[in-house]
Enzyme design. Structure first.
Site, PDB file in Angstrom:
ATOM      1  CB  CYS A  82      12.396  -4.297  14.176  1.00 21.14           C
ATOM      2  SG  CYS A  82      11.071  -4.060  15.386  1.00 21.14           S
ATOM      3  CG  ASN A  83      11.834   2.064  13.267  1.00 22.76           C
ATOM      4  OD1 ASN A  83      12.914   2.626  13.388  1.00 22.76           O
ATOM      5  ND2 ASN A  83      10.698   2.719  13.202  1.00 22.76           N
TER       6      ASN A  83
END
Length: 135
Positions: A82-83
């Protein structure tokens, strides 16, 4: 019967090891939103958002596992990112509980990938400029 998996059951992989695994045939599953993905992503990543942003904030994608199963087999070697690592970790837990065998969370997510200045489909500097968490 297998026990229910939790965060502790997830294998994490650092960006250096992830890069090697990706070059040897692992698949990168990017669980960020479409908007985040469009700002920059790892080459050949598959984008299936784990969460969506709406009026109530972030909500889990109710079709996440179904969407993953449409493009990945349970025997595939997956690196999930993800981030920064949180959504990726939760997505890994769900995938393990759904029977996926080789699932690893990218420690630090795409932000760590960019911090290591690895190339993706978009320039690292463009991502750093677009991401509110980066200087």
């Amino acid at each position: 019967m297998d026990s229910i998996k939790s965060n502790e059951d997830v294998s994490n992989v650092d960006v250096i090891s992830a890069k090697d695994l990706l070059s040897s045939g692992h698949t990168y599953l990017d669980v960020r939103t479409v908007e985040e993905y469009n700002r920059g992503h790892i080459d050949k990543a598959i984008n299936i958002p784990y969460m969506f942003l709406n009026e109530q904030g972030r909500v889990k994608n109710p079709d996440f596992l179904e969407q993953v199963s449409a493009v990945c087999q349970k025997e595939d070697h997956l690196i999930v990112g993800c981030n920064s690592g949180g959504r990726g970790l939760r997505a890994c837990v769900d995938l393990l509980n759904a029977g996926y065998k080789d699932v690893r969370n990218l420690e630090g997510g795409y932000s760590a990938w960019v911090d290591n200045e690895f190339k993706g489909d978009e320039s690292a500097q463009q991502f750093k400029t677009a991401c509110k968490f980066r200087p």
